[in-house]
Design an enzyme around this catalytic site. Structure first.
Site, short mmCIF file in Angstrom:
data_model
loop_
_atom_site.label_atom_id
_atom_site.label_comp_id
_atom_site.label_asym_id
_atom_site.label_seq_id
_atom_site.Cartn_x
_atom_site.Cartn_y
_atom_site.Cartn_z
N ASP A 102 0.87 -1.17 0.00
CA ASP A 102 0.00 0.00 0.00
C ASP A 102 0.91 1.23 0.00
O ASP A 102 2.12 1.13 0.26
CB ASP A 102 -0.89 -0.02 1.24
N ASP A 159 -6.56 -1.57 5.72
CA ASP A 159 -6.37 -2.56 4.68
C ASP A 159 -6.71 -3.97 5.17
O ASP A 159 -6.20 -4.95 4.63
CB ASP A 159 -4.92 -2.54 4.18
#
Length: 818
Positions: A518, A716
Site C-alpha cells: 500500500d 487494509d
C-alpha cells in the site's frame, strides 16, 4: 450489612502485612469481621471461607514468609483460581462466556508430554481450545465458563502428573531455576556413580583368565550394584515416573523406551549378581543415565536461552512508580505500577524504565525503545511527545501524564501478539509431532523383534542390543527440530522490531516471492500535510478547512488527520455522516448535503465536469481531495506525504533477492504512477478501492506463488486477510486491533528485508534439523539392531541428536551480534 464485630487490626489478618490507612476490606471469618490489606487477600480469604476451610486460620502457628503461601494447600486447585480478582492478570474474555488463560506448565520432558496434555485437556467438557508450545512450555487454554471452571482445568492437568500455573515472567524464571537445580543434582549423582562403577568394572575388563578370584569379582559386582542403585532410583527416577504415567494413561512417550532399557539392564544385572553368574551391565547403565541427563541438561540450558528474549518483555515494566500526588507540586510517593490510573502524573528519572504509556508534560530527554521497536538510537522526548511503557529514560527527568495502563499499553499488546504466535502450531510442527508419535510405537516393535532374534542367535548379547535399540533412537530431536527454530527466529525478529503474531508467518514469509505494498502510511510516513487549498466557491479558506475537518472527524485515515490539523476553532456538527470505503465521507449540514474525498466521488453529488484547476492538480501526480455540496464545487486540497527514507534501499534489497514488487493504492492514479516510476515499480496501480485491491491480489495469487501484502494494519484489513502472509506498519497503529501476521514496530521499512532474510535462514535451519533427525534415526537404529552400538554409545547418540537441533537453531541469534 453484617452485625458481626470488627476487630481493630493494623496488620492484614490473612497475610500479616500492614494495612494502608485508607483501605477497608473486611471479611467475616467465624462470626468476626477481619480486615484485609488488599483485594487479593480479600479474595483468597473469601474463598477459604466459602470452601469451608476456616480452620486454616485456627491451626496456623505463623504467618507465611511469602504472600502466595498465605493459603491452605487445599485451595491451590480450588476456588482461588476461579475468583475474578485473582484472574485479572492472566485471564481475558474472548466472548460473552468464553475465557482464555495464559499458563506455564511444569514437568514437560518431551514432545509426547505436550501431546498428552493437549489431548487430555481438550477432552475436558467445556474446553474449546488448547495449544502448548514445546520450546517455551507456555499454554493457551480457552473454555466456556458455564461448563467448566479454570480450577477444574488445572486439576485435570495435575491428575496426569503435571502442574500448571498462571503465566508471569517471574514465575517462569523460578520454574526454570528449579529445573536447572534439580537437573544438576541428578546429573551430579549419575556422574559420581558412573566414575565409581567404572573403577570397579575396569579391573574385570583387563584381567586375564585366572588373574581375579571369584570372590573378588563378586565383591566388585556388589560394589557396583550399591553405587548404581542411587543412580537408577534418584537420577533416573523421572524416566520411570513419566513412563509409568504414560502406561497408566495408555499413551506412549519417549520415556517409555528409556525406562524399559534402563530397567531391563539394571534388573538383569541385579539377578546376575544375586545368582553369581551371567553378565552385569552396571557400568553401561550408569554411563547411559549420565550421558542422557548430560544431554538433556545442556539442551535445557540452550532452550531456556532461546526463549529468554521473549520473556524479557514481561520484565520490561518496573514494579513501582513515583506518582506526584499534588501536581503541579513536587511531592510524590512510590506506588505499585498496578495502582496507576489514567490521568496520573508520574516522574521518571534518568535510567528508569517507563511504567506506563503516556504524554510528556515537562522535561526534555531521550528514550531507549530498542526492546519495543528494534531501533537502537535514542528517541528524543519533549513536552507533547508520547512515551511507551517498557522504554528507558536516558538523560533527564520527565513528568508524564499516564494515558494507558496495564493490559491496555502498547507493551501489553506486543506481548499478547507474541503469545498468540507462540501458542499457534504451524502445519510443519503438527506433522512432525504426528510422525514422532508413530515413531515411538514402531521403535518398541523393532526393539522386541530385535531382542527375539538375538535371543535365538546369541542370547548373551540379546539384552544390551535390546537396550541399545530402545535408547539410540530420538523422536525428541524430530519434535524439537521446528518449534525451537521458530522460537529463536521469533525472538531474533522481535529484537529487530519485526513482531511475529501468527504461528505460520515465518514459514510463509520465507516462501514469499511477491510483495504488494500500500502507499499511504506504508511507503510514506502516513503524516499527510495540506500543501495548498484551491477555492471554487465564494468561501474563505478557513471555512472550507472547517467543513472538511467536520466531515472527517470520525475517520482514522492519515488524510483525515491532516485535514483536521489544518482547521481552527469549533468545527461544524454534521448529521448523517457516513463513509464510503475507499472513496470518502458524506454528511448533511443545515439541510445541505456535502461530500469530501476523491474528485470522482464528489462529482457524483455535484454533477458536471471537474473544475479545470482540479484536473491540473490531479495530472501533476499529487494527492488531491475534493470538497463539494449539492450546490456545487467548494474546494480542493492538495496534500503531500514524505517517502520513507529507506524505501528505495528496501526495494533494491528485495529485488536483489528475486522478489517481485507491486503497489496497490487508493490514492490518485497519477500520484501512484509517479511514485512507481521513482521506485522502479512496473505495476503501480492507483485509484483502487479495498474491493479492487482484494480482487487484484486474488488475480496475482491465481498465477501461483506466495503473495505478501504490506499495509497499515487497520484500513487494509480485507486485503491483508486475503494474502498468504500480511505485514503491517505498527508504528502508529492500535496494535490491539491489528490482525496482520507480522507487524513492523519501528518506522524503518528496511527491517522487512532483514526479517525476510531471517525467515529464510529459519526455514533453512528447520530443513537441516529435520534432515538430521531422519538421517540420524534411520542410521542409528539399524546399527543398534545389528549389535554395533553399545548402551552407553546409544545414550550419547540420543543426547547429541537433541542437542544438535537446539544448537543449530541458536545460530539464528548470530544476526544480532553483527
Amino acid at each position: 450489612m453484617s452485625d458481626s464485630p470488627v476487630l481493630p487490626e493494623q496488620d492484614c489478618y490473612h497475610c500479616g502485612l500492614p494495612i494502608p490507612a485508607d483501605v477497608d476490606l473486611p471479611v467475616e471469618i467465624s462470626g468476626t469481621r477481619h480486615q484485609m490489606c488488599c483485594t487479593g487477600c480479600q479474595a483468597v480469604a473469601r474463598s477459604i471461607v466459602d470452601s469451608g476451610l476456616t480452620d486454616y486460620y485456627k491451626r496456623r502457628d505463623a504467618m507465611p514468609e511469602q504472600a502466595r503461601e498465605a493459603m491452605p494447600d487445599e485451595l491451590k486447585d480450588l476456588g482461588l483460581f476461579d475468583h475474578p480478582d485473582f484472574q485479572k492478570g492472566f485471564v481475558k474474555p474472548i466472548g460473552e462466556h468464553e475465557r482464555e488463560a495464559a499458563l506455564i506448565l511444569e514437568g514437560i520432558t518431551c514432545a509426547a508430554c505436550i501431546w498428552l496434555n493437549e489431548q487430555h485437556v481438550a477432552h475436558q467438557p467445556g474446553v474449546t481450545a488448547v495449544d502448548i508450545n514445546y520450546a517455551t512450555r507456555r499454554a493457551r487454554v480457552r473454555w466456556d465458563e458455564r461448563k467448566i471452571k479454570l480450577s477444574d482445568i488445572l486439576a485435570a492437568i495435575q491428575a496426569i502428573g503435571y502442574r500448571a500455573y498462571p503465566y508471569d515472567a517471574a514465575r517462569s524464571e523460578q520454574i526454570s531455576q528449579r529445573e536447572r537445580r534439580t537437573a544438576l543434582w541428578r546429573l551430579f549423582v549419575a556422574g559420581f556413580g558412573m566414575m565409581q562403577v567404572m573403577m570397579y568394572a575396569f579391573p574385570v575388563y583387563i584381567a586375564d583368565a585366572g588373574d581375579m578370584t571369584a570372590d573378588i569379582e563378586l565383591l566388585m559386582r556388589w560394589a557396583s550394584l550399591i553405587l548404581t542403585t542411587p543412580v537408577v532410583l534418584y537420577s533416573a527416577a523421572p524416566f520411570f515416573s513419566h513412563a509409568l504415567r504414560d502406561v497408566r494413561l495408555r499413551r506412549l512417550g519417549m520415556d517409555v523406551p528409556v525406562a524399559l532399557g534402563v530397567g531391563a539392564a539394571f534388573v538383569a544385572s541385579c539377578w546376575a549378581t544375586l545368582a553369581g553368574k551371567g553378565e552385569v551391565y552396571f557400568d553401561s547403565v550408569t554411563m547411559f543415565v549420565f550421558f542422557l541427563l548430560c544431554g538433556r541438561y545442556v539442551e535445557m540450558l540452550a532452550r531456556q536461552k532461546a526463549v529468554r528474549g521473549v520473556e524479557e518483555l514481561g520484565k520490561a515494566l518496573p514494579a513501582f512508580a513515583e506518582r506526584l500526588t499534588g501536581y503541579p507540586g513536587p511531592e510524590g510517593d512510590k506506588v505499585p505500577v498496578s495502582q496507576l490510573q489514567v490521568g496520573d502524573v508520574i516522574r521518571i528519572k534518568p535510567g528508569e524504565a517507563v511504567p506506563a504509556d503516556g504524554l510528556v508534560i515537562e522535561g526534555d530527554s531521550e528514550a531507549n525503545e530498542a526492546l519495543l521497536t528494534g531501533e537502537s538510537r535514542p528517541v528524543p522526548k519533549a513536552p507533547g511527545a508520547e512515551v511507551t511503557g517498557g522504554s528507558v529514560n536516558i538523560s533527564s527527568p520527565l513528568l508524564v501524564r499516564v494515558s494507558r495502563t496495564g493490559e491496555h499499553t502498547r507493551l501489553a499488546a506486543i506481548r499478547q501478539l507474541m503469545e498468540r504466535a507462540s501458542a499457534e502450531k504451524p502445519r510443519v510442527v503438527q506433522q512432525a509431532d504426528r510422525v514422532a508419535a508413530y515413531f515411538i510405537v514402531a521403535l518398541l516393535v523393532l526393539a522386541v523383534v530385535t531382542a527375539a532374534w538375538w535371543w535365538w542367535a546369541d542370547p548373551d548379547r540379546a539384552l544390551w542390543v535390546f537396550v541399545s535399540v530402545l535408547v539410540v533412537s530420538c523422536p525428541c530431536a524430530l519434535s524439537l527440530a521446528t518449534p525451537v527454530a521458530l522460537t529463536v527466529a521469533t525472538d531474533t525478529l522481535a529484537r529487530m522490531g519485526v513482531l511475529v503474531t501468527r504461528g505460520h508467518a515465518i514459514e510463509a514469509l520465507a516462501r514469499t516471492g511477491h510483495f504488494v505494498f500500500d502507499k499511504t502510511g506504508t511507503l510514506t510516513y502516513g503524516e499527510m500535510r495540506v500543501e495548498g487549498v484551491r477555492l471554487f466557491a465564494d468561501l474563505s479558506e478557513a471555512r472550507v478547512r472547517a467543513l472538511a475537518a467536520g466531515l472527517e472527524q470520525g475517520s482514522e485515515h492519515a488524510i483525515a488527520a491532516a485535514l483536521r490539523r489544518g482547521a481552527a476553532g469549533a468545527l461544524p456538527a454534521f448529521s448523517g455522516v457516513s463513509a464510503v470505503t475507499g472513496q470518502g465521507m458524506s454528511g448533511v449540514l443545515e439541510g445541505v448535503s456535502y461530500r469530501i474525498g476523491r474528485p470522482g466521488f464528489v462529482a457524483g453529488l455535484v454533477g458536471g465536469a471537474l473544475p479545470p484547476g482540479l484536473v491540473e492538480d490531479e495530472q501533476s501526480g499529487r494527492s488531491v481531495i475534493a470538497l463539494g455540496s449539492s450546490a456545487g464545487w467548494l474546494a480542493a486540497f492538495v496534500l503531500s506525504d514524505g517517502l520513507r527514507e529507506d524505501c528505495p534501499a528496501t526495494f533494491e534489497a528485495l529485488r536483489a533477492r528475486g522478489i517481485k514488487l507491486s503497489i496497490f493504492s487508493g490514492d490518485t492514479p497519477s500520484t501512484v504512477e509517479a511514485l512507481g516510476r521513482q521506485l522502479g515499480i512496473e505495476q503501480a496501480v492507483g485509484g483502487m478501492t479495498p474491493e479492487g485491491k482484494h480482487e487484484g491480489l486474488r488475480t496475482l495469487q491465481a498465477r501461483g506463488g506466495v503473495i505478501a501484502m504490506v499495509g497499515d494494519g487497520v484500513n487494509d484489513a480485507p486485503v491483508l486477510a486475503q494474502a498468504q502472509v500480511s505485514v503491517a506498519m505498527g508504528g502508529g497503529t492500535d496494535l490491539a486491533r491489528n490482525q496482520a501476521d507480522i507487524v513492523l514496530l519501528g518506522a524503518r521499512l528496511g527491517t522487512l528485508a532483514e526479517g525476510f532474510d531471517v525467515s529464510r535462514r529459519a526455514l533453512s535451519i528447520i530443513r537441516q534439523n529435520l534432515w538430521w533427525s531422519f538421517a540420524y534415526n534411520f542410521t542409528a537404529v539399524p546399527l543398534a539392531m545389528f549389535g554395533l552400538v553399545t548402551p552407553w554409545m546409544a545414550g550419547i547418540g540420543m543426547s547429541a541428536s537433541s542437542l544438535f537441533v537446539v544448537l543449530n537453531a541458536l545460530r539464528l541469534q548470530r544476526r544480532l551480534a553483527r
